[in-house]
Design a protein around this motif. Structure first.
Motif, PDB file in Angstrom:
ATOM      1  N   LYS A 375     109.048  11.625   1.258  1.00 45.06           N
ATOM      2  CA  LYS A 375     110.425  11.512   1.774  1.00 45.06           C
ATOM      3  C   LYS A 375     110.449  10.815   3.131  1.00 45.06           C
ATOM      4  CE  LYS A 375     112.598  13.905  -1.511  1.00 45.06           C
ATOM      5  NZ  LYS A 375     112.795  15.286  -1.879  1.00 45.06           N
ATOM      6  N   ASN A 378     110.169   7.205   2.523  1.00 49.80           N
ATOM      7  CA  ASN A 378     111.438   6.645   2.038  1.00 49.80           C
ATOM      8  C   ASN A 378     112.448   6.483   3.167  1.00 49.80           C
ATOM      9  OD1 ASN A 378     110.477   6.497  -0.516  1.00 49.80           O
ATOM     10  ND2 ASN A 378     111.359   8.481  -1.182  1.00 49.80           N
ATOM     11  N   VAL A 379     112.490   7.478   4.049  1.00 52.90           N
ATOM     12  CA  VAL A 379     113.419   7.415   5.180  1.00 52.90           C
ATOM     13  C   VAL A 379     113.078   6.212   6.061  1.00 52.90           C
ATOM     14  CG1 VAL A 379     114.040   8.571   7.340  1.00 52.90           C
ATOM     15  CG2 VAL A 379     114.037   9.874   5.225  1.00 52.90           C
ATOM     16  N   LYS A 381     111.653   3.483   5.192  1.00 53.37           N
ATOM     17  CA  LYS A 381     112.040   2.251   4.486  1.00 53.37           C
ATOM     18  C   LYS A 381     113.541   1.997   4.591  1.00 53.37           C
ATOM     19  CE  LYS A 381     109.243   3.035   0.723  1.00 53.37           C
ATOM     20  NZ  LYS A 381     108.876   2.960  -0.673  1.00 53.37           N
ATOM     21  N   SER A 382     114.312   3.077   4.496  1.00 56.67           N
ATOM     22  CA  SER A 382     115.772   2.877   4.500  1.00 56.67           C
ATOM     23  C   SER A 382     116.319   2.644   5.909  1.00 56.67           C
ATOM     24  CB  SER A 382     116.471   4.078   3.850  1.00 56.67           C
ATOM     25  OG  SER A 382     116.213   5.246   4.616  1.00 56.67           O
ATOM     26  N   CYS A 383     115.614   3.144   6.912  1.00 57.05           N
ATOM     27  CA  CYS A 383     116.149   3.009   8.272  1.00 57.05           C
ATOM     28  C   CYS A 383     115.658   1.769   9.021  1.00 57.05           C
ATOM     29  CB  CYS A 383     115.786   4.246   9.107  1.00 57.05           C
ATOM     30  SG  CYS A 383     116.578   5.744   8.514  1.00 57.05           S
ATOM     31  N   ARG A 385     114.211  -2.450   9.338  1.00 53.22           N
ATOM     32  CA  ARG A 385     114.536  -3.785   8.827  1.00 53.22           C
ATOM     33  C   ARG A 385     113.524  -4.176   7.737  1.00 53.22           C
ATOM     34  NH1 ARG A 385     113.964  -6.923  14.420  1.00 53.22           N
ATOM     35  NH2 ARG A 385     111.864  -6.149  14.028  1.00 53.22           N
ATOM     36  N   ASN A 386     113.936  -5.114   6.927  1.00 52.43           N
ATOM     37  CA  ASN A 386     113.018  -5.592   5.875  1.00 52.43           C
ATOM     38  C   ASN A 386     111.783  -6.255   6.461  1.00 52.43           C
ATOM     39  OD1 ASN A 386     114.454  -4.691   3.714  1.00 52.43           O
ATOM     40  ND2 ASN A 386     115.618  -6.607   3.466  1.00 52.43           N
ATOM     41  N   LYS A 420     118.830   7.254  13.477  1.00 53.68           N
ATOM     42  CA  LYS A 420     119.275   7.156  12.092  1.00 53.68           C
ATOM     43  C   LYS A 420     118.586   8.168  11.177  1.00 53.68           C
ATOM     44  CE  LYS A 420     119.800   2.952  10.228  1.00 53.68           C
ATOM     45  NZ  LYS A 420     119.422   1.555   9.951  1.00 53.68           N
TER      46      LYS A 420
END
Ligand SMILES: Nc1nc2c(ncn2[C@@H]2O[C@H](COP(=O)(O)OP(=O)(O)OP(=O)(O)O)[C@@H](O)[C@H]2O)c(=O)[nH]1
Length: 479
Positions: A375, A378-379, A381-383, A385-386, A420
């Motif tokens: 988790k 994942n956090v 990755k989502s918060c 930049r690419n 975030k």
């Protein structure tokens, strides 16, 4: 294995075809219809006409003499005076001729000059009106009485002194021809009376024969056989032209084929290079149908291979639990970024460590600890930049690389990330964990001897953050 180039194959093929053309030409030459060396009819020469005319005149003259009353009187009476008188008359009319009266019993009635041939004639006189002669032309004519009874023969022999002159002016078909005046002897070989021209060519060909009517003579004319070299020349020329055409044609075809094959092979080589560099194109142009199927197969296999390679490669760089980059991928990326520092670029990094992770493990079990790692990944990755590079370095420790980002900007990004970040995550049903992490931030420096020095600074900053009570980010710039 023996290798042969297409050009060499073409040369061999051309040589074989040229040889074949030579054999065909030779066969045509050898089986050509053999033209008669005495090709055209000479026509009747003037000489022949003159001799025939002479023979005819003698024949008529002999007939007239045989029918003359005084001749008949000579034969009937057998009087030497009558015969002598008649012979003298006839002699006076023609000085060149010898006229003999011969009775049926072969008794010579009149005296006179008797050449050898005439003697021969006398011997044969009983066997009909025949003409035999060499340079003199002789013939006999029967003398018949009023009662139809044969009394004897009149023999006329005409010397032909102009014969040699006539023969010498005989028109020949060409300067190299050879001619003979022949007399048939009843056997195979005729007697040769006169010759003209180059006798050597007689061996090479059969003569043209011109019969002289009313005489035992014939004219035989040989024409020279055309020299062999002249006859062969058109065949050799034909063969050379055919060889040239064959050579040009074969080499043209071979070069065209070779060029097309080379083009197609180049495409295959390009394909192989692209495959090695893992960047296959959608389409590769080949112009020969023979290359189409293999290329399509290779393209299919190549795509499968690249897919597998990519999969394996990405799996080798992926952390199996958190599904972010693993340590190996991190090391490579770090090396790559470190190499660009000399060009003036700035890169930063942030180490993150989940607070109290051990406690989660210890309290809720290893599975819950795994879930927290997943988790947390994942956090991140989502918060982020690419362009940010997220990696799990091991245990509950993550690292984010901020490429082309100076330290102050990275600090902002780290703060933003903290802001975030969700407050808590559910690990397993019924178990929720507060999400808190400590961070150490630093940047890569051109003064560093190796790329891991920035990581060591970030690690030290992280330690500071932990010591400071966790849930915070500390910064350690390069010295
Ligand atoms: N569930 C789980 N646990 C792991 C994994 N890798 C390492 N650990 C455990 O994670 C723990 C890490 O310990 P610590 O670094 O002290 O964790 P902490 O409680 O966060 O302590 P601080 O880092 O000082 O805050 C160890 O007990 C490891 O056995 C993993 O993949 N899954």
């Amino acid at each position: 294995m023996h290798h042969t180039s297409i050009t060499r194959l073409g040369l061999i093929l051309a040589a074989v075809l040229v040889l074949l053309a030579g054999l065909v030409t030779s066969a045509i030459y050898l089986t050509r219809p053999q033209g008669s060396p005495v090709a055209e009819d000479m026509g009747k020469p003037v000489m022949a006409t003159q001799i025939e005319f002479l023979a005819d005149a003698m024949k008529r003259s002999a007939a007239r003499i045989a029918a003359h009353p005084q001749t008949l009187a000579c034969f009937a009476s057998g009087s030497p005076e009558v015969c002598q008188a008649q012979a003298a008359n006839l002699q006076a009319l023609n000085q060149d001729a010898t006229i003999l009266f011969v009775t049926d019993g072969q008794r010579q009635l009149l005296p006179g000059f008797l050449p050898g041939d005439t003697r021969q004639l006398l011997a044969n006189a009983g066997h009909g009106a025949t003409a035999t002669a060499t340079f003199n032309l002789s013939l006999s004519h029967p003398v018949t009485g009023a009662d139809g009874k044969r009394l004897g023969f009149v023999i006329v022999e005409q010397s032909v002194p102009q014969l040699q002159v006539l023969f010498d002016t005989l028109p020949l078909p060409d300067a190299a021809a050879y001619a003979e005046l022949q007399q048939s002897q009843g056997g195979d070989q005729p007697a040769v009376l006169m010759r003209r021209g180059n006798q050597a060519i007689k061996r090479n060909a059969r003569p043209t024969l011109i019969a002289l009517a009313g005489t035992p003579w014939q004219i035989a004319v040989w024409r020279p056989v055309t020299p062999v070299a002249e006859n062969v020349a058109p065949y050799i020329l034909g063969w050379l032209v055919a060889s040239l055409l064959i050579a040009v044609l074969v080499m043209g075809i071979v070069l065209a084929v070779r060029n097309r094959v080379t083009d197609n092979l180049r495409t295959l080589v390009k394909f192989t290079n692209d495959l090695r560099q893992q960047r296959l194109r959608a389409d590769y142009a080949v112009s020969l149908a023979e290359f189409q199927a293999p290329l399509e197969t290779m393209l299919k296999l190549g795509k499968v291979m690249l897919g597998r390679q990519k999969e394996v490669s990405s799996q080798a760089r992926l952390d199996h639990l958190s599904q972010v980059n693993n340590r190996r991928a991190f090391d490579e990326k770090q090396k790559e970024l470190f190499a660009t520092l000399k060009d003036g670029w700035s890169h930063s990094l942030l180490i993150l460590d989940i607070d109290n992770f051990k406690q989660v493990n210890d309290t809720f079990g290893h599975e819950a600890g795994d879930q927290l790692i997943i988790k947390f990944g994942n956090v991140l990755k989502s918060c982020l930049r690419n362009s940010d590079f997220i990696a799990r370095l091991g245990g509950d420790e993550f690292c984010v690389l901020f490429p082309y980002t100076p330290l102050d900007r990275a600090q902002e990004l780290a703060e933003r990330l903290r802001a975030k970040m969700p407050e808590s995550v559910e690990l397993i049903p019924g178990v929720t964990q507060r999400l808190s992490w400590s961070g150490g931030l630093s940047e890569y420096s051109r003064d560093d001897r190796e790329e891991n020095e920035a990581l060591a600074r970030a690690d030290a900053a992280l330690l500071e953050a932990k010591r400071g009570g966790r849930n915070a980010t500390r910064v350690r710039a390069a010295a």
